[in-house]
Design a protein around this motif. Sequence first.
Motif, PDB file in Angstrom:
ATOM      1  N   LEU A  16      72.580 115.418  11.279  1.00 28.93           N
ATOM      2  CA  LEU A  16      73.468 115.582  12.434  1.00 28.93           C
ATOM      3  C   LEU A  16      74.939 115.730  12.054  1.00 28.93           C
ATOM      4  O   LEU A  16      75.664 116.488  12.684  1.00 28.93           O
ATOM      5  CB  LEU A  16      73.330 114.400  13.392  1.00 28.93           C
ATOM      6  CG  LEU A  16      72.164 114.434  14.345  1.00 28.93           C
ATOM      7  CD1 LEU A  16      72.106 113.156  15.167  1.00 28.93           C
ATOM      8  CD2 LEU A  16      72.222 115.649  15.256  1.00 28.93           C
ATOM      9  N   PRO A  23      73.880 124.883  14.635  1.00 29.38           N
ATOM     10  CA  PRO A  23      73.527 124.355  15.953  1.00 29.38           C
ATOM     11  C   PRO A  23      72.015 124.230  16.169  1.00 29.38           C
ATOM     12  O   PRO A  23      71.569 123.290  16.827  1.00 29.38           O
ATOM     13  CB  PRO A  23      74.124 125.367  16.937  1.00 29.38           C
ATOM     14  CG  PRO A  23      75.177 126.082  16.176  1.00 29.38           C
ATOM     15  CD  PRO A  23      74.748 126.060  14.740  1.00 29.38           C
ATOM     16  N   HIS A  25      69.747 123.369  14.066  1.00 28.21           N
ATOM     17  CA  HIS A  25      69.273 122.145  13.419  1.00 28.21           C
ATOM     18  C   HIS A  25      69.663 120.920  14.245  1.00 28.21           C
ATOM     19  O   HIS A  25      68.860 120.004  14.425  1.00 28.21           O
ATOM     20  CB  HIS A  25      69.851 122.034  12.004  1.00 28.21           C
ATOM     21  CG  HIS A  25      69.475 123.183  11.138  1.00 28.21           C
ATOM     22  ND1 HIS A  25      70.257 124.305  11.056  1.00 28.21           N
ATOM     23  CD2 HIS A  25      68.394 123.394  10.346  1.00 28.21           C
ATOM     24  CE1 HIS A  25      69.676 125.160  10.234  1.00 28.21           C
ATOM     25  NE2 HIS A  25      68.543 124.635   9.789  1.00 28.21           N
ATOM     26  N   VAL A  26      70.888 120.921  14.757  1.00 28.88           N
ATOM     27  CA  VAL A  26      71.358 119.806  15.576  1.00 28.88           C
ATOM     28  C   VAL A  26      70.513 119.707  16.842  1.00 28.88           C
ATOM     29  O   VAL A  26      70.113 118.608  17.247  1.00 28.88           O
ATOM     30  CB  VAL A  26      72.857 119.964  15.905  1.00 28.88           C
ATOM     31  CG1 VAL A  26      73.320 118.920  16.912  1.00 28.88           C
ATOM     32  CG2 VAL A  26      73.682 119.880  14.625  1.00 28.88           C
ATOM     33  N   LYS A  27      70.223 120.842  17.468  1.00 27.43           N
ATOM     34  CA  LYS A  27      69.383 120.841  18.671  1.00 27.43           C
ATOM     35  C   LYS A  27      68.001 120.285  18.368  1.00 27.43           C
ATOM     36  O   LYS A  27      67.452 119.511  19.159  1.00 27.43           O
ATOM     37  CB  LYS A  27      69.264 122.261  19.228  1.00 27.43           C
ATOM     38  CG  LYS A  27      70.523 122.777  19.855  1.00 27.43           C
ATOM     39  CD  LYS A  27      70.337 124.206  20.321  1.00 27.43           C
ATOM     40  CE  LYS A  27      71.614 124.777  20.881  1.00 27.43           C
ATOM     41  NZ  LYS A  27      71.435 126.152  21.356  1.00 27.43           N
ATOM     42  N   GLY A  30      68.156 116.601  17.981  1.00 26.23           N
ATOM     43  CA  GLY A  30      68.277 116.034  19.324  1.00 26.23           C
ATOM     44  C   GLY A  30      66.949 116.017  20.043  1.00 26.23           C
ATOM     45  O   GLY A  30      66.576 115.023  20.681  1.00 26.23           O
TER      46      GLY A  30
END
Length: 127
Positions: A16, A23, A25-27, A30
């Motif tokens: 993170l 983005p 990967h972050v999504k 999440g």
Amino acid sequence: MLDKEEHWNAVLAAILVSRRVGPAHVKLVGDLVSVTAQLDMAAAQGRRPGCVLDDLIEYDEEMGPLEEDCRAAWQELEAAPDKEQRNSELEKLRAALEAAVEGVANFARRRGVAVEFHRFGDPQVQA
């Protein structure tokens, strides 16, 4: 964790805050945190039968390899010597995270728990 392996949540936290990921990967991280929490909350609120030892064993058997794939992909990305190699490793990390999200969502579905993905900017998707 007994073998001093990095905790799974520490791997997700490192992903993170990394400047190497995008983005997508972050999504996915999440989504992974969200579907896991939704499964946990359903168990705690009694929306599904109590979590029995067999469920915990099955979850560990299914998710263990998926977590290990994510951990390995992360370590390979961290060790990538150049941009070209990092791009290849980023794709492997994305695929590993996606498989983990689907793994938790499928586990939840089989237990009657409808989970939702909360992706930034995307319409709400129900799994």
